[in-house]
Design a protein around this motif. Structure first.
Motif, PDB file in Angstrom:
ATOM      1  N   ILE A 107      10.731  -3.227  -2.733  1.00 54.60           N
ATOM      2  CA  ILE A 107       9.974  -3.043  -3.967  1.00 54.60           C
ATOM      3  C   ILE A 107       8.569  -3.631  -3.846  1.00 54.60           C
ATOM      4  O   ILE A 107       7.635  -3.132  -4.471  1.00 54.60           O
ATOM      5  CB  ILE A 107      10.761  -3.617  -5.166  1.00 54.60           C
ATOM      6  N   MET A 110       6.924  -0.987  -1.868  1.00 49.16           N
ATOM      7  CA  MET A 110       7.184   0.303  -2.509  1.00 49.16           C
ATOM      8  C   MET A 110       7.524   1.376  -1.459  1.00 49.16           C
ATOM      9  O   MET A 110       6.974   2.472  -1.433  1.00 49.16           O
ATOM     10  CB  MET A 110       6.021   0.741  -3.386  1.00 49.16           C
ATOM     11  N   LYS A 126       7.258   6.539   0.909  1.00 46.59           N
ATOM     12  CA  LYS A 126       6.607   5.761  -0.136  1.00 46.59           C
ATOM     13  C   LYS A 126       7.310   6.098  -1.449  1.00 46.59           C
ATOM     14  O   LYS A 126       7.599   7.264  -1.733  1.00 46.59           O
ATOM     15  CB  LYS A 126       5.128   6.158  -0.183  1.00 46.59           C
ATOM     16  N   ASP A 129       4.968   5.855  -7.923  1.00 45.86           N
ATOM     17  CA  ASP A 129       4.787   4.930  -9.057  1.00 45.86           C
ATOM     18  C   ASP A 129       5.327   5.523 -10.336  1.00 45.86           C
ATOM     19  O   ASP A 129       5.379   6.690 -10.520  1.00 45.86           O
ATOM     20  CB  ASP A 129       3.312   4.597  -9.244  1.00 45.86           C
TER      21      ASP A 129
END
Length: 129
Positions: A107, A110, A126, A129
């Protein structure tokens, strides 16, 4: 520190791979720094600061993980899952068929990294978001 019950509450909102980015945001709020998911039985080990860990015991009957990875096919299954076409257990079975033994969600970075039985990195993606 976070509890397994809090993690389960966050996970209960996940219906498909399309819900994954929101799940990660919930884990960030709880203070989870990452976790490892073991494909063969569904066991998940969550970790936070100061070496704090919480383990969720296995969730499903043992799945045999293929000895050799098939990265290209795995990517096809991953795209299907992330678009909401498969449920979690189906994705785990697909991962096992493609030689994915574990994935690690970091985390902080990410990223989600998929590994074979020998611990080799097969794919790093990846997290959106």
């Amino acid at each position: 520190m976070f509890t397994l019950e809090q993690i389960k509450e966050a996970h209960s909102k996940v219906q498909s791979g399309a819900d994954f980015p929101n799940y990660i945001q919930d884990l960030i709020i709880l203070g989870v720094k990452g976790y490892d998911t073991f494909v063969n039985n569904g066991n998940v080990e969550y970790y936070g600061v100061n070496n704090y860990t919480v383990s969720a015991e296995e969730r499903y009957p043992e799945i045999e993980v293929a000895a050799l990875p098939n990265k290209e096919r795995f990517i096809e299954f991953l795209v299907m899952h992330q678009s909401g076409q498969t449920d979690y257990l189906t994705f785990c079975n697909h991962a096992a068929q493609c030689g994915i033994a574990k994935w690690r969600v970091d985390i902080i970075e990410m990223t989600c990294t998929y590994y074979d039985k020998s611990g080799n990195e097969i794919l790093i993606e990846k997290i959106p978001d």
